[in-house]
Design an enzyme around this catalytic site. Structure first.
Site, PDB file in Angstrom:
ATOM      1  N   GLU A 170      -4.454  -9.340   2.229  1.00  0.00           N
ATOM      2  CA  GLU A 170      -5.275  -9.127   3.422  1.00  0.00           C
ATOM      3  C   GLU A 170      -6.460 -10.086   3.512  1.00  0.00           C
ATOM      4  OE1 GLU A 170      -2.989  -5.261   3.200  1.00  0.00           O
ATOM      5  OE2 GLU A 170      -3.763  -6.768   1.798  1.00  0.00           O
ATOM      6  N   GLU A 209       0.826  -1.212   0.000  1.00  0.00           N
ATOM      7  CA  GLU A 209       0.000   0.000   0.000  1.00  0.00           C
ATOM      8  C   GLU A 209       0.859   1.261   0.000  1.00  0.00           C
ATOM      9  OE1 GLU A 209      -4.074  -0.049   1.820  1.00  0.00           O
ATOM     10  OE2 GLU A 209      -3.091  -1.436   3.207  1.00  0.00           O
TER      11      GLU A 209
END
Length: 284
Positions: free
Chosen positions: A152, A132
């Site tokens: 995730e 990210e």
């Protein structure tokens, strides 16, 4: 480029991050938990915010390069610390972390104010939050063996620190879905050719030197112009074309660029057929 001077003195920080100044106007920030694959701890997040707040306001520093010590760029969040927090606070604690940390994961993944270029030198893997924060960098140099993933969903969590909207904007809905809904890793070459968020793939031993070469090329230009241009790019990610033009021309970086000594130096150097000698930008 101006005369070489002593590197500035950064704020105090823990040993979980390292700082160096490998060339004029460049700061190299290294995640320094190689045994833990540079998983980010709360201490690192706090250190990085303090360092970057200082970096943003240090006129002599024009470009930031971010890398990881050892064989992995960043494995994401420290899951041991996360499990401990989950045991005491549950999901409410995770939500509070997202809302309470406006700069995002590692104080980088959602950091908006900085108008100075940030280059990710990705040595090895980048997973979860590490991925990210890469998506919020301006230039990404990756080693040929790098694996990049947003896994995730495999852990029952979600990439909420800015990665989802940025990846969708860069790669498009279908390719973003491929990474986000499966959680599978992609190669650096795929990240460059299919997904479009890696600028250059190089052998691992050349990642840092290549990132520094990009920094040097950026720094051969007027820092006032570079920072004003990056401000426009940031605004373009949030606004329409006309709104971006108006917001940019009214920005502090744009106003500084129009009245800077460097604009005069650039024009003089062109007419005199020589290389310009840039000065540090004025503080905003």
């Amino acid at each position: 480029m101006g005369k070489t001077s002593s590197p500035p003195q950064p704020p105090a920080h823990s040993e979980e991050v390292k700082l160096s100044f490998p060339q004029e106007h460049v700061m190299l920030l290294t995640f320094n938990r190689p045994k833990s694959l540079n998983a980010i701890t709360p201490t690192m997040t706090s250190d990085i915010k303090t360092i970057l707040d200082w970096f943003d306001n240090e006129p002599s520093l024009w470009v930031l390069v971010v890398t990881g010590e050892g064989r992995t760029f960043c494995a994401g969040a420290d899951l041991f610390a996360w499990n401990k927090r989950q045991a005491t606070q549950g999901g409410d604690g995770d939500q509070a972390d997202v809302l309470g940390l406006p700069d995002g994961f590692a104080s980088l993944s959602r950091r908006f104010p900085t108008s100075k270029p940030v280059i990710a030198a990705v040595n090895g893997g980048a997973y979860g939050g590490g991925m990210e924060l890469i998506l919020n960098c301006d230039i990404v140099i990756a080693s040929a063996d790098a694996k990049l993933a947003l896994p995730e969903v495999k852990r029952g969590v979600v990439a909420v620190q800015g990665g989802m909207p940025r990846l969708a904007r860069i790669a498009g809905h279908q390719l973003a879905s491929e990474m986000l809904l499966t959680g599978k890793a992609i190669t650096a070459q795929d990240a460059a050719t299919r997904f479009g968020f890696v600028n250059q793939v190089v052998p691992k031993e050349k990642v840092i030197s290549t990132a520094l070469a990009w920094a040097a090329e950026i720094n051969s230009n007027s820092p006032d112009s570079v920072q004003s241009t990056k401000r426009a790019l940031l605004l373009a990610g949030r606004l329409g074309v006309e709104e971006t033009v108006i917001a940019h021309i009214n920005s502090a970086e744009s106003k500084r660029q129009f009245r800077s000594e460097n604009i005069q130096e650039g024009l003089r150097a062109f007419t005199e057929k020589r290389q310009p000698v840039w000065k540090n930008p004025a503080k905003l």
